[in-house]
Design a protein around this motif. Structure first.
Motif, PDB file in Angstrom:
ATOM      1  N   TYR A 100      46.336  40.362  39.456  1.00 11.98           N
ATOM      2  CA  TYR A 100      45.845  39.009  39.764  1.00 11.98           C
ATOM      3  C   TYR A 100      45.299  38.805  40.967  1.00 11.98           C
ATOM      4  CZ  TYR A 100      49.882  37.535  36.561  1.00 11.98           C
ATOM      5  OH  TYR A 100      50.530  37.143  35.527  1.00 11.98           O
ATOM      6  N   GLY A 101      44.397  40.054  41.232  1.00  7.19           N
ATOM      7  CA  GLY A 101      43.673  40.187  42.377  1.00  7.19           C
ATOM      8  C   GLY A 101      42.424  39.372  42.524  1.00  7.19           C
TER       9      GLY A 101
ATOM     10  N   ASP B 102      42.244  36.270  40.935  1.00  3.82           N
ATOM     11  CA  ASP B 102      42.788  34.753  40.731  1.00  3.82           C
ATOM     12  C   ASP B 102      42.208  33.925  41.860  1.00  3.82           C
ATOM     13  OD1 ASP B 102      44.663  32.563  41.248  1.00  3.82           O
ATOM     14  OD2 ASP B 102      44.750  33.004  38.900  1.00  3.82           O
ATOM     15  N   PRO B 103      41.708  32.985  41.766  1.00  6.46           N
ATOM     16  CA  PRO B 103      41.010  32.037  42.975  1.00  6.46           C
ATOM     17  C   PRO B 103      41.834  31.956  43.971  1.00  6.46           C
ATOM     18  CG  PRO B 103      40.153  31.370  40.716  1.00  6.46           C
ATOM     19  CD  PRO B 103      41.343  32.340  40.516  1.00  6.46           C
ATOM     20  N   PHE B 104      43.096  31.307  43.516  1.00  9.58           N
ATOM     21  CA  PHE B 104      44.221  31.084  44.497  1.00  9.58           C
ATOM     22  C   PHE B 104      44.433  32.126  45.594  1.00  9.58           C
ATOM     23  CE2 PHE B 104      47.708  28.748  46.170  1.00  9.58           C
ATOM     24  CZ  PHE B 104      48.929  29.516  46.236  1.00  9.58           C
ATOM     25  N   PHE B 105      44.677  33.252  44.771  1.00  5.71           N
ATOM     26  CA  PHE B 105      45.037  34.551  45.862  1.00  5.71           C
ATOM     27  C   PHE B 105      44.026  34.932  46.485  1.00  5.71           C
ATOM     28  CE2 PHE B 105      49.130  34.384  44.178  1.00  5.71           C
ATOM     29  CZ  PHE B 105      49.468  34.791  42.973  1.00  5.71           C
TER      30      PHE B 105
ATOM     31  N   LYS C  36      43.774  32.421  49.259  1.00  6.90           N
ATOM     32  CA  LYS C  36      44.756  32.586  50.550  1.00  6.90           C
ATOM     33  C   LYS C  36      44.621  33.969  51.473  1.00  6.90           C
ATOM     34  CE  LYS C  36      48.886  31.360  50.366  1.00  6.90           C
ATOM     35  NZ  LYS C  36      50.244  31.814  50.571  1.00  6.90           N
ATOM     36  N   ALA C  37      44.147  34.885  50.656  1.00  4.75           N
ATOM     37  CA  ALA C  37      43.712  36.255  51.255  1.00  4.75           C
ATOM     38  C   ALA C  37      42.658  35.928  52.400  1.00  4.75           C
ATOM     39  CB  ALA C  37      43.615  37.248  50.442  1.00  4.75           C
ATOM     40  N   GLU C  38      41.511  35.229  51.988  1.00  4.60           N
ATOM     41  CA  GLU C  38      40.477  34.990  53.122  1.00  4.60           C
ATOM     42  C   GLU C  38      40.987  34.033  54.149  1.00  4.60           C
ATOM     43  OE1 GLU C  38      37.731  33.238  50.337  1.00  4.60           O
ATOM     44  OE2 GLU C  38      36.971  35.156  49.653  1.00  4.60           O
TER      45      GLU C  38
ATOM     46  N   ASP D 148      51.510  43.340  42.234  1.00  2.29           N
ATOM     47  CA  ASP D 148      51.780  42.085  41.381  1.00  2.29           C
ATOM     48  C   ASP D 148      53.125  42.206  41.103  1.00  2.29           C
ATOM     49  OD1 ASP D 148      48.785  43.394  40.832  1.00  2.29           O
ATOM     50  OD2 ASP D 148      48.478  41.267  41.446  1.00  2.29           O
TER      51      ASP D 148
ATOM     52  N   ARG E 225      51.924  37.954  44.496  1.00  7.17           N
ATOM     53  CA  ARG E 225      50.617  38.853  44.689  1.00  7.17           C
ATOM     54  C   ARG E 225      50.482  39.305  46.038  1.00  7.17           C
ATOM     55  NH1 ARG E 225      46.693  42.353  42.669  1.00  7.17           N
ATOM     56  NH2 ARG E 225      45.182  42.659  44.504  1.00  7.17           N
TER      57      ARG E 225
ATOM     58  N   SER F 143      48.065  40.596  48.124  1.00  5.56           N
ATOM     59  CA  SER F 143      46.779  41.123  48.461  1.00  5.56           C
ATOM     60  C   SER F 143      46.235  41.827  49.506  1.00  5.56           C
ATOM     61  CB  SER F 143      45.751  39.853  48.291  1.00  5.56           C
ATOM     62  OG  SER F 143      46.006  38.890  47.525  1.00  5.56           O
TER      63      SER F 143
ATOM     64  N   GLN G 253      44.176  43.413  52.450  1.00  6.45           N
ATOM     65  CA  GLN G 253      43.194  42.790  53.345  1.00  6.45           C
ATOM     66  C   GLN G 253      42.970  43.521  54.691  1.00  6.45           C
ATOM     67  OE1 GLN G 253      40.461  40.922  53.510  1.00  6.45           O
ATOM     68  NE2 GLN G 253      41.088  39.206  52.562  1.00  6.45           N
TER      69      GLN G 253
ATOM     70  N   TYR H 216      46.573  44.919  56.011  1.00 10.40           N
ATOM     71  CA  TYR H 216      47.791  44.227  55.952  1.00 10.40           C
ATOM     72  C   TYR H 216      47.701  43.671  54.317  1.00 10.40           C
ATOM     73  CZ  TYR H 216      45.144  39.885  56.205  1.00 10.40           C
ATOM     74  OH  TYR H 216      44.392  38.685  56.111  1.00 10.40           O
TER      75      TYR H 216
ATOM     76  N   ASN I  14      48.493  40.179  52.071  1.00 12.45           N
ATOM     77  CA  ASN I  14      48.762  38.635  52.051  1.00 12.45           C
ATOM     78  C   ASN I  14      49.799  38.453  50.995  1.00 12.45           C
ATOM     79  OD1 ASN I  14      48.353  35.998  52.997  1.00 12.45           O
ATOM     80  ND2 ASN I  14      47.581  35.768  50.961  1.00 12.45           N
TER      81      ASN I  14
ATOM     82  N   LYS J 193      45.092  30.403  35.059  1.00 16.60           N
ATOM     83  CA  LYS J 193      44.965  31.053  36.435  1.00 16.60           C
ATOM     84  C   LYS J 193      46.123  30.468  37.034  1.00 16.60           C
ATOM     85  CE  LYS J 193      41.771  27.510  37.664  1.00 16.60           C
ATOM     86  NZ  LYS J 193      40.548  27.194  38.696  1.00 16.60           N
ATOM     87  N   ILE J 194      46.436  30.791  38.271  1.00 18.97           N
ATOM     88  CA  ILE J 194      47.569  30.328  39.189  1.00 18.97           C
ATOM     89  C   ILE J 194      47.400  28.728  39.642  1.00 18.97           C
ATOM     90  CG2 ILE J 194      48.808  30.400  41.392  1.00 18.97           C
ATOM     91  CD1 ILE J 194      49.426  32.726  39.676  1.00 18.97           C
TER      92      ILE J 194
END
Lengths: 65, 148
Positions: free
Chosen positions: A29-30, A32-35, A38-40, B16, B33, B35, B37, B44, B46, B58-59
């Protein structure tokens, strides 16, 4: 209960013993725009506010070990 | 306190996790997920969590599934944190909600599962412009956790 999706094969647990796990395909899911968003946001927050010293020290200690 | 959880699946990278919420609104696929970063040279992960929407592919971060299983869902998310950090003992996990209400849910998840969490994780919460060791009853805006 934890199942790793894919093909059945033995895996080692932390204790070193082997256990059978079910594996099928959990997607990545890396992208996926939502994730991604959020990570950004998390990066911006942590670059502004930093990390707890204790956790940074622990990370350093683990790296040395 | 060993709260009921849903069984969950993980990908081969262990970044995931999927599980299925089951309730009056039917079966809803939930995704967690981690992620990777980097902030100021520090790596780390996220934590992101949401409902998978098959229709849009998508989510769906606006979804309010209301399957009357909130505690079970939160306990399951907490369990994925434990599993993820078991696999990656030197990983720092950052979590915050996409809204203040969702951040409060993460706080509730930590508080409700703290007996289990505290055995394995050191948790910090962000409040008053600083990081503090997590305490119940304090309102935080973000969380960081790492394996003990």
């Amino acid at each position: 209960m934890v199942f790793t999706r894919g093909i059945s094969m033995p895996t080692k647990t932390k204790s070193g013993s082997e256990s059978q796990v079910k594996r099928t395909a959990v997607r990545d899911y890396g992208n996926d725009p939502f994730f991604v968003k959020k990570a950004e946001k998390s990066k911006a927050f942590l670059e502004k506010n930093g990390f707890p010293e204790a956790l940074l020290n622990r990370k350093k200690a683990l790296k040395k070990a | 306190m060993d709260l009921p959880k849903y069984p969950f699946f993980t990908s081969e990278t262990f970044l995931d996790f999927e599980f299925e919420s089951n309730g009056p609104n039917g079966k809803i696929k939930k995704v967690v997920r981690y992620s990777p970063q980097n902030a100021n040279g520090v790596t780390y992960f996220n934590l992101g969590f949401g409902d998978w929407n098959e229709t849009i592919g998508k989510i769906d971060d606006s979804a309010i599934s209301n399957n009357q299983d909130r505690e079970r869902i939160l306990a399951t998310v907490a369990a994925t944190v434990l599993e993820f950090t078991r696999r990656f003992p030197d990983a720092m996990v950052y979590a915050t909600g996409s809204t203040p209400a969702r951040t409060r849910l993460y706080q509730m998840a930590i508080a409700a599962n703290c007996n289990e969490i505290e055995l394995f994780l050191t948790v910090y919460g962000f409040a008053d412009n600083n990081w503090h060791p997590f305490k119940k009853g304090v309102n935080y805006t973000a969380f960081l956790a790492m394996r003990k």
